[in-house]
Design an enzyme around this catalytic site. Structure first.
Site, PDB file in Angstrom:
ATOM      1  N   LYS A  21       0.876  -1.187   0.000  1.00 33.23           N
ATOM      2  CA  LYS A  21       0.000   0.000   0.000  1.00 33.23           C
ATOM      3  C   LYS A  21       0.905   1.226   0.000  1.00 33.23           C
ATOM      4  O   LYS A  21       2.055   1.156   0.432  1.00 33.23           O
ATOM      5  CB  LYS A  21      -0.874   0.017   1.264  1.00 33.23           C
ATOM      6  CG  LYS A  21      -2.128   0.835   1.106  1.00 33.23           C
ATOM      7  CD  LYS A  21      -3.210   0.057   0.373  1.00 33.23           C
ATOM      8  CE  LYS A  21      -4.461   0.858   0.120  1.00 33.23           C
ATOM      9  NZ  LYS A  21      -5.577  -0.028  -0.279  1.00 33.23           N
ATOM     10  N   ASP A  70      -7.101   4.279  -4.339  1.00 35.70           N
ATOM     11  CA  ASP A  70      -7.739   4.118  -3.023  1.00 35.70           C
ATOM     12  C   ASP A  70      -8.365   5.487  -2.748  1.00 35.70           C
ATOM     13  O   ASP A  70      -8.634   6.245  -3.702  1.00 35.70           O
ATOM     14  CB  ASP A  70      -6.716   3.710  -1.955  1.00 35.70           C
ATOM     15  CG  ASP A  70      -7.381   3.201  -0.668  1.00 35.70           C
ATOM     16  OD1 ASP A  70      -7.784   2.034  -0.620  1.00 35.70           O
ATOM     17  OD2 ASP A  70      -7.521   3.991   0.298  1.00 35.70           O
TER      18      ASP A  70
HETATM   19  P1  NDP Z   1     -13.021   7.643  -2.626  1.00 36.67           P
HETATM   20  O1  NDP Z   1     -11.996   8.668  -2.390  1.00 36.67           O
HETATM   21  O2  NDP Z   1     -13.516   7.413  -4.002  1.00 36.67           O
HETATM   22  O3  NDP Z   1     -14.304   7.887  -1.707  1.00 36.67           O
HETATM   23  C1  NDP Z   1     -14.187   7.967  -0.329  1.00 36.67           C
HETATM   24  C2  NDP Z   1     -15.532   8.404   0.242  1.00 36.67           C
HETATM   25  O4  NDP Z   1     -15.493   8.317   1.652  1.00 36.67           O
HETATM   26  C3  NDP Z   1     -15.869   9.858  -0.100  1.00 36.67           C
HETATM   27  O5  NDP Z   1     -17.263   9.982  -0.181  1.00 36.67           O
HETATM   28  C4  NDP Z   1     -15.315  10.613   1.099  1.00 36.67           C
HETATM   29  O6  NDP Z   1     -15.974  11.860   1.346  1.00 36.67           O
HETATM   30  C5  NDP Z   1     -15.572   9.630   2.221  1.00 36.67           C
HETATM   31  N1  NDP Z   1     -14.521   9.728   3.254  1.00 36.67           N
HETATM   32  C6  NDP Z   1     -13.200   9.549   3.081  1.00 36.67           C
HETATM   33  N2  NDP Z   1     -12.528   9.741   4.217  1.00 36.67           N
HETATM   34  C7  NDP Z   1     -13.460  10.045   5.131  1.00 36.67           C
HETATM   35  C8  NDP Z   1     -13.389  10.340   6.504  1.00 36.67           C
HETATM   36  N3  NDP Z   1     -12.220  10.374   7.167  1.00 36.67           N
HETATM   37  N4  NDP Z   1     -14.563  10.592   7.126  1.00 36.67           N
HETATM   38  C9  NDP Z   1     -15.744  10.571   6.474  1.00 36.67           C
HETATM   39  N5  NDP Z   1     -15.857  10.296   5.168  1.00 36.67           N
HETATM   40  C10 NDP Z   1     -14.733  10.024   4.509  1.00 36.67           C
HETATM   41  O7  NDP Z   1     -12.403   6.285  -2.034  1.00 36.67           O
HETATM   42  P2  NDP Z   1     -12.830   4.780  -2.329  1.00 36.67           P
HETATM   43  O8  NDP Z   1     -14.281   4.694  -2.550  1.00 36.67           O
HETATM   44  O9  NDP Z   1     -11.907   4.243  -3.342  1.00 36.67           O
HETATM   45  O10 NDP Z   1     -12.447   4.070  -0.953  1.00 36.67           O
HETATM   46  C11 NDP Z   1     -13.369   3.950   0.121  1.00 36.67           C
HETATM   47  C12 NDP Z   1     -12.922   2.832   1.059  1.00 36.67           C
HETATM   48  O11 NDP Z   1     -12.856   1.598   0.327  1.00 36.67           O
HETATM   49  C13 NDP Z   1     -11.543   3.009   1.680  1.00 36.67           C
HETATM   50  O12 NDP Z   1     -11.542   2.399   2.954  1.00 36.67           O
HETATM   51  C14 NDP Z   1     -10.643   2.188   0.757  1.00 36.67           C
HETATM   52  O13 NDP Z   1      -9.462   1.778   1.400  1.00 36.67           O
HETATM   53  C15 NDP Z   1     -11.562   1.015   0.464  1.00 36.67           C
HETATM   54  N6  NDP Z   1     -11.285   0.237  -0.739  1.00 36.67           N
HETATM   55  C16 NDP Z   1     -11.160   0.832  -1.963  1.00 36.67           C
HETATM   56  C17 NDP Z   1     -10.953   0.044  -3.085  1.00 36.67           C
HETATM   57  C18 NDP Z   1     -10.919   0.637  -4.454  1.00 36.67           C
HETATM   58  O14 NDP Z   1     -10.839  -0.138  -5.417  1.00 36.67           O
HETATM   59  N7  NDP Z   1     -10.999   1.932  -4.633  1.00 36.67           N
HETATM   60  C19 NDP Z   1     -10.784  -1.408  -2.977  1.00 36.67           C
HETATM   61  C20 NDP Z   1     -11.018  -1.940  -1.652  1.00 36.67           C
HETATM   62  C21 NDP Z   1     -11.227  -1.127  -0.593  1.00 36.67           C
HETATM   63  P3  NDP Z   1     -15.689  13.147   0.401  1.00 36.67           P
HETATM   64  O15 NDP Z   1     -16.430  12.878  -0.861  1.00 36.67           O
HETATM   65  O16 NDP Z   1     -16.249  14.279   1.193  1.00 36.67           O
HETATM   66  O17 NDP Z   1     -14.228  13.201   0.218  1.00 36.67           O
HETATM   67  O1  2IT Z   2      -7.882  -1.743  -0.759  1.00 36.79           O
HETATM   68  C1  2IT Z   2      -7.804  -2.178  -1.921  1.00 36.79           C
HETATM   69  O2  2IT Z   2      -7.941  -3.387  -2.168  1.00 36.79           O
HETATM   70  C2  2IT Z   2      -7.586  -1.227  -3.015  1.00 36.79           C
HETATM   71  N1  2IT Z   2      -7.515  -0.032  -2.761  1.00 36.79           N
HETATM   72  C3  2IT Z   2      -7.414  -1.707  -4.417  1.00 36.79           C
HETATM   73  C4  2IT Z   2      -6.046  -2.261  -4.650  1.00 36.79           C
HETATM   74  C5  2IT Z   2      -5.715  -2.597  -6.081  1.00 36.79           C
HETATM   75  O3  2IT Z   2      -4.529  -2.874  -6.301  1.00 36.79           O
HETATM   76  O4  2IT Z   2      -6.593  -2.608  -6.954  1.00 36.79           O
END
Ligand code: NDP
Ligand code: 2IT
Length: 453
Positions: free
Chosen positions: A128, A168
């Site tokens: 990461k 992420d």
């Molecule tokens: P994004 O940046 O696309 O979206 C994050 C969302 O969560 C936004 O709506 C944001 O609000 C909100 N958010 C972020 N931080 C906070 C906080 N501290 N308090 C309240 N709201 C918060 O990220 P992702 O959707 O990609 O990721 C979301 C989660 O999923 C994370 O935990 C990530 O590690 C996990 N994840 C992501 C993967 C991926 O493929 N992207 C894969 C597996 C897990 P705002 O819009 O106001 O910024």
């Molecule tokens: O938490 C996760 O699994 C991710 N943010 C995606 C990782 C990836 O390599 O697609």
């Protein structure tokens, strides 16, 4: 030494040698404490010092990221890449750009990634990275300059068979584009070293949707196992980013009604069901606050963050049967879990990484709520990243339908693996334990096969 003493020794070591890294300690405690029955049964893990080796990253890269903002001022952020474990394949895992990023957060995410990637049954190791850069309010050119500077250092540590970063929080297709463009400029190579790329320049169909869709496929498998389904279920999803949006979309496809979502500033409650097209326009295209939604849908209620009593989160106080935390770590605590159970929630299925606090998980389990643990439920994103790597390596492109079919199979296999493992070890229905044991076994056995030191 028995398993409990062995685990305690390692956790004490982590506490002493990673001061202040509370999220890392939380993630390691959860995994290690699940392993007691396995470690008591199989002495080879202790004999080969597997836990000692697993909790220390292979290497940690920390670097300076200087960049010039639109006013001409030089800013400096901290960049990280933690290459945690490459037993199962090239390092693989996302990059997070958020003001809260620090070494402990990157280590917790990297540690989780080892086990999540193991569950996919694909050949990817765990890593990461990210930065404490805050993308909020930055212009496209500022984001571009930051990404280019980040890559000026990172490029020497990555490669399509070495380490393959992805997105992420705060890193989506726009950022991956700037990062990949700079990687290509510096190396002269077009080999697909990052995943989550745009379709036109080497990305995979279905990667954008994969984490959210995959998490819902996981939930659906789980519900079917207990004789339930998603049809007409009321759901709430926290966040409104990449994972949340596509979780909501698939929940809707499968007949559920999503009545609420959130962002870092507030929560939207729309009892008619969230209008996903509008949501995408606000969050994906305009990058604005969710409060905009209420302007376009006057019947919806917007609850600003500060209007909810301290200690809990408004989103989990909205009655639902299915709850999917899809924003960030520790966003669903004991207070929230009590609200969910009181209001009739039957399932918490994690889309984000480590969104539910340990106390909340215990409460949910004790109250017979179904619990889908992140490293299993959200593994669809990284799994489709690996499919992107496979397509890049063979210079082909699969259709959306082909990728989606593979994703559904992968999620079904993960569900069956974690369900059956929990049962095998005498914890039927405890998917958290099943996921940790199954994921650990594959990595640890492979470490021994490759020569334990
Ligand atoms: P994004 O940046 O696309 O979206 C994050 C969302 O969560 C936004 O709506 C944001 O609000 C909100 N958010 C972020 N931080 C906070 C906080 N501290 N308090 C309240 N709201 C918060 O990220 P992702 O959707 O990609 O990721 C979301 C989660 O999923 C994370 O935990 C990530 O590690 C996990 N994840 C992501 C993967 C991926 O493929 N992207 C894969 C597996 C897990 P705002 O819009 O106001 O910024
Ligand atoms: O938490 C996760 O699994 C991710 N943010 C995606 C990782 C990836 O390599 O697609």
């Amino acid at each position: 030494m028995n398993a409990i003493e062995y685990i305690k020794k390692i956790l004490t070591y982590i506490k002493e040698h990673s001061p202040g890294q509370s999220e890392f300690y939380q993630a390691t405690s959860e995994v290690l404490n699940s392993l007691t029955p396995l470690l008591n049964e199989e002495k080879k893990y202790m004999q080969n010092s597997i836990l000692e080796q697993l909790v220390v990253p292979d290497r940690t890269i920390i670097f300076k990221v200087p960049w010039i903002d639109d006013s001409g001022k030089i800013n400096v952020n901290i960049g990280y890449r933690v290459q945690f474990n490459s037993t199962l394949g090239p390092y693989k895992g996302g990059l997070r750009f958020h003001k809260s990023v620090n070494l402990g957060i990157v280590k917790f995410l990297g540690f989780e990634q080892i086990f999540k990637n193991s569950l996919t049954n694909l050949n990817i190791g765990g890593a990461k990275g990210g930065s404490n850069f805050n993308p909020k309010g930055k212009s496209d050119y500022e984001i571009m300059r930051f990404c280019q500077s980040f890559m000026n250092e990172l490029y020497r540590h990555i490669g399509e068979r070495v380490d393959v970063p992805a997105g992420d929080i705060g890193v989506g297709e726009r950022e991956i584009g700037y990062l990949y463009g700079q990687y290509k400029r510096l190396t002269g190579r077009y080999e697909g070293t990052l995943t989550g790329k745009g379709i036109a320049w080497g990305g995979s169909f279905g990667r954008k949707e994969a984490t959210g869709y995959g998490a819902v496929y996981f939930a659906n498998n789980y519900l079917q196992k207990v004789g339930e389904d998603l049809k007409d279920k009321v759901a709430v999803v926290s966040g409104s980013g990449n994972v949340a949006i596509y979780a909501m979309e698939k929940l809707t496809h499968l007949g559920a009604k999503v009545v609420a979502c959130s962002d870092s500033q507030g929560t939207i409650y729309d009892k008619d069901g969230i209008d996903i097209k509008t949501l995408k326009a606000i969050k994906e295209v305009d990058r604005k606050s969710l409060s905009e939604y209420a302007k376009l849908h006057p019947k919806a209620t917007y609850i600003p963050l500060h209007k909810y009593p301290k200690g809990g989160h408004a989103i989990w106080d909205i009655p639902c049967q299915i709850a999917m935390p899809c924003a960030t770590q520790n966003e669903l605590n004991l207070f929230d879990a009590k609200n969910l159970v009181k209001n009739g929630c039957i399932m918490v299925n994690e889309g984000a990484n480590m969104p539910t606090t340990p106390e909340a998980i215990e409460y949910l389990k004790a109250n017979n709520a179904l619990f889908g643990p992140a490293k299993a439920a959200n593994a669809g994103g990284v799994a489709v990243s690996q499919l992107e790597m496979a397509q890049n390596a063979s210079m082909v492109r699969w259709s959306f339908a082909e990728v989606d079919t593979k994703l559904q199979t992968i999620m079904k296999n993960i569900f069956n693996l974690v369900y059956n493992t929990a049962k095998e070890y005498g914890f039927e229905g405890d998917l958290q334990r099943g996921a940790n044991i199954a994921a650990f076994k594959r990595v640890a056995d492979s470490m021994i096969d490759l020569g334990a030191v």
